[in-house]
Design a protein around this motif. Structure first.
Motif, short mmCIF file in Angstrom:
data_model
loop_
_atom_site.label_atom_id
_atom_site.label_comp_id
_atom_site.label_asym_id
_atom_site.label_seq_id
_atom_site.Cartn_x
_atom_site.Cartn_y
_atom_site.Cartn_z
N ASN A 154 -26.34 25.90 33.99
CA ASN A 154 -25.93 25.80 32.55
C ASN A 154 -25.90 24.06 32.02
OD1 ASN A 154 -24.06 23.98 33.47
ND2 ASN A 154 -23.33 25.86 34.78
N MET A 155 -25.85 23.91 31.10
CA MET A 155 -25.38 22.46 30.07
C MET A 155 -24.53 22.24 28.89
SD MET A 155 -26.71 19.69 29.02
CE MET A 155 -29.19 19.96 29.51
N PRO A 156 -23.52 21.37 29.62
CA PRO A 156 -21.92 21.54 28.85
C PRO A 156 -21.96 20.77 28.11
CG PRO A 156 -22.74 20.07 31.21
CD PRO A 156 -23.80 20.65 30.65
N GLY A 157 -22.59 21.12 27.06
CA GLY A 157 -22.55 20.21 25.79
C GLY A 157 -22.27 19.11 25.44
N THR A 158 -21.85 17.99 24.50
CA THR A 158 -22.52 17.22 24.17
C THR A 158 -22.23 15.59 25.27
OG1 THR A 158 -22.05 16.87 22.26
CG2 THR A 158 -23.75 18.22 22.51
N PHE A 159 -20.54 16.45 25.26
CA PHE A 159 -19.35 14.85 26.08
C PHE A 159 -20.37 14.13 26.84
CE2 PHE A 159 -16.49 13.58 29.04
CZ PHE A 159 -15.43 12.55 27.59
N ASP A 160 -21.13 15.16 27.76
CA ASP A 160 -21.44 14.33 29.43
C ASP A 160 -22.22 15.77 29.48
OD1 ASP A 160 -21.90 13.57 31.42
OD2 ASP A 160 -19.73 14.03 32.60
N ASN A 161 -23.34 14.73 29.40
CA ASN A 161 -24.80 15.35 29.30
C ASN A 161 -25.31 15.48 31.10
OD1 ASN A 161 -27.42 16.52 29.00
ND2 ASN A 161 -28.43 14.60 28.31
N ASP A 162 -24.76 16.60 31.52
CA ASP A 162 -24.73 16.59 32.71
C ASP A 162 -25.13 18.45 33.55
OD1 ASP A 162 -24.43 16.06 35.43
OD2 ASP A 162 -22.97 16.33 35.89
N PRO A 163 -25.90 18.36 32.93
CA PRO A 163 -26.24 20.02 33.31
C PRO A 163 -26.61 20.05 34.77
CG PRO A 163 -28.24 18.77 32.94
CD PRO A 163 -27.45 18.25 32.05
N LYS A 164 -25.72 21.72 34.92
CA LYS A 164 -26.17 21.69 36.89
C LYS A 164 -26.90 22.96 36.51
CE LYS A 164 -21.17 19.84 37.46
NZ LYS A 164 -21.31 18.77 36.06
N ALA A 165 -27.20 23.65 38.37
CA ALA A 165 -27.96 24.53 38.48
C ALA A 165 -27.50 25.34 39.98
CB ALA A 165 -29.76 24.70 38.73
N GLY A 166 -27.94 26.30 40.34
CA GLY A 166 -26.95 26.76 41.62
C GLY A 166 -27.42 28.44 41.60
N PHE A 167 -26.93 29.32 42.26
CA PHE A 167 -26.27 30.22 42.27
C PHE A 167 -25.59 31.15 42.50
CE2 PHE A 167 -26.64 29.29 46.83
CZ PHE A 167 -26.22 29.90 47.30
N LYS A 168 -25.16 32.16 42.73
CA LYS A 168 -23.56 32.47 42.19
C LYS A 168 -24.38 34.02 43.64
CE LYS A 168 -22.58 31.75 37.52
NZ LYS A 168 -21.75 32.22 36.65
N LEU A 169 -22.45 34.57 43.85
CA LEU A 169 -22.70 36.32 44.43
C LEU A 169 -21.39 36.57 43.77
CD1 LEU A 169 -22.50 34.88 47.87
CD2 LEU A 169 -24.89 35.87 46.63
N GLY A 170 -22.16 37.86 42.89
CA GLY A 170 -20.62 37.60 42.08
C GLY A 170 -20.71 39.58 42.20
N PHE A 171 -19.72 39.77 40.95
CA PHE A 171 -19.91 41.67 40.86
C PHE A 171 -19.67 41.55 39.54
CE2 PHE A 171 -15.53 41.20 42.65
CZ PHE A 171 -15.00 41.31 41.32
N GLN A 172 -20.00 42.21 38.70
CA GLN A 172 -20.07 43.01 36.97
C GLN A 172 -19.37 44.13 36.92
OE1 GLN A 172 -20.99 40.65 33.06
NE2 GLN A 172 -22.69 42.48 33.53
N ARG A 173 -18.22 44.42 35.97
CA ARG A 173 -18.07 45.94 36.19
C ARG A 173 -17.65 46.27 33.96
NH1 ARG A 173 -19.37 46.07 40.46
NH2 ARG A 173 -18.63 46.44 42.52
#
Length: 428
Positions: A154-173
């Motif tokens: 993800n890229m958090p806009g232009t205020f603070d150019n600090d992209p992040k990467a990782g993994f998730k465990l989740g559920f969607q319904r």
């Protein structure tokens, strides 16, 4: 002897003839005493597990997707919300690509430009781990209702150019014909390897959630009556509500927010009393709303720049205790129409009375004096409107908004303002 036999035979024939003439045969119908039974696969009806879907557009609210971590005093305490707009496509039965944007809702006083600068753009590659097995067993179709593991960037806009990467465990319904819900636990870190400043560069953990409306390439399915599916019209005299916690854990930021509530009906009337306790703790680096001027030297001259935020280290805690008389104003009419029960689900209006205690310390080189500490005790009172739904037997959803008069104890500061609350969690 023959005379007796003849007399007996005559009497027998006469009796038979008489009995045939005097016999009455009648027919009647009696109502069936068995009630009509309704057999519902509640899981399938609610989560649309057998409805094939390859494309889904999402519009709703997301919690905990924030580009910039703000102190508790600035981020509306327990309502860390963003407008979520997303699209997800299935390219294999067990894999999908999800793209979304999370537009932060800072309030009417903050300019739209500020929200745009802090919009989080997110891309995920999702693997629905049990989807293929469920399809083979006939328990599911190729859709988006399942448990998943995802890689994200993800890229958090232009205020603070600090992209992040990782993994998730989740559920969607999927939720009925036009709804969705998504809850996950994420592990991530900054893409860039910062060695300076107050940027959170270490490994972080966070809960993330979103829910709202969904549109896609599925045919509208006929479902059973809403409250037959969700069991929201059963008689309920009282309930405990434990809110799903918001959790962020990392080397540079640790934050937890949770809440518990107890609601009880007044006899069998539509009136209830809801007593709620919310608490939050924050310890780490944040961006504090603090207007200040900084002098910067570019090699030739010194220039002054004005900033609305200051990088600070915060230690905070907040406790909110509220008592809300609630009136479920549609309950009587729904009961007369056979569409609801005498429970704790439905639209309500009432009064919000609240006590708010906050204590915090903030330190940083951009702050005058390098640090400051504050402690406030605030009373809020105002009209309340909301909607609550009991989900199955052990879940709840509670949404409300109140417009409050606010008064700080110990000084003459007063104000008016909106306060919204979204509670999703366990009901007992």
């Amino acid at each position: 002897m023959r005379r007796y036999i003849a007399v007996f035979g005559l009497l027998l024939s006469c009796a038979t003839a008489y009995s045939q003439d005097s016999t009455n045969i009648s027919f009647s119908e009696e109502p069936d005493t068995l009630r009509k039974q309704r057999f519902i696969d509640r899981y399938e009806n609610v989560f649309m597990t057998k409805v094939p879907t390859r494309n889904m557009f999402k519009l709703g609210l997301s919690q905990y997707y924030q580009a910039v971590p703000y102190p508790l005093t600035d981020d509306k305490t327990l309502n860390n919300l963003s407008l979520h707009v997303g699209y997800e496509v299935k390219f294999l039965p067990a894999f999908s690509l999800a793209l979304s944007g999370h537009f932060p809702l800072y309030g009417i006083q903050a300019p739209v430009k500020e929200s745009l600068q802090n919009t989080v753009m997110d891309a995920q590659l999702r693997w629905f781990v049990d989807m293929r097995r469920r399809i083979k067993k006939g328990k599911s179709a190729n859709n988006f209702s399942g448990n998943y593991v995802a890689l994200f960037y993800n890229m958090p806009g232009t205020f603070d150019n600090d992209p992040k990467a990782g993994f998730k465990l989740g559920f969607q319904r999927r939720f009925l014909n036009h709804g969705y819900m998504d809850f996950s636990f994420a592990v991530f870190k900054s893409v860039y390897d910062y060695s300076y400043g107050l940027t959170a560069t270490g490994l972080q953990f966070s809960t993330q959630a979103s829910f709202g409306f969904a549109l896609g390439d599925w045919k509208k399915s006929a479902t059973a009556r809403f409250c037959d599916i969700l069991l929201c019209d059963e008689f309920q005299h009282q309930q405990w509500k434990i809110r799903l916690p918001e959790l962020t854990v990392g080397y540079y930021l640790n934050r937890i927010r949770t809440g518990v509530a107890f609601e009880r009906k007044i006899k069998t009337s539509p009136w209830t009393i809801n007593v709620q306790l919310d608490a939050a703790m924050n310890r780490g680096f944040n961006y504090l709303r603090y207007d200040h001027t900084v002098e910067l030297y570019d090699g030739e001259k010194v220039s002054e720049y004005t900033f609305k935020y200051a990088s600070v280290y915060s230690r905070e805690k907040i406790i909110i205790f509220s008592v809300q008389p609630r009136y479920y104003f549609l309950q009587k009419r729904q009961r007369l129409n056979g569409k609801g029960g005498n429970g704790l689900s439905g639209w309500y209006a009432g009064l919000n009375t609240e006590y708010n205690y906050y204590k915090g310390w903030h330190g940083g080189w951009e702050i005058a004096g390098r640090e400051f500490e504050s402690e406030t005790n605030t009373i809020q009172v105002g009209p309340l409107a909301g909607f609550q739904l009991r989900l199955f037997r052990r879940g709840y959803l509670d949404l409300n908004t109140s417009y409050n008069f606010k008064s700080q104890l110990g000084n003459n500061k007063t104000s008016f303002g909106l306060r919204s609350n979204i509670g999703v969690g366990l009901a007992l």
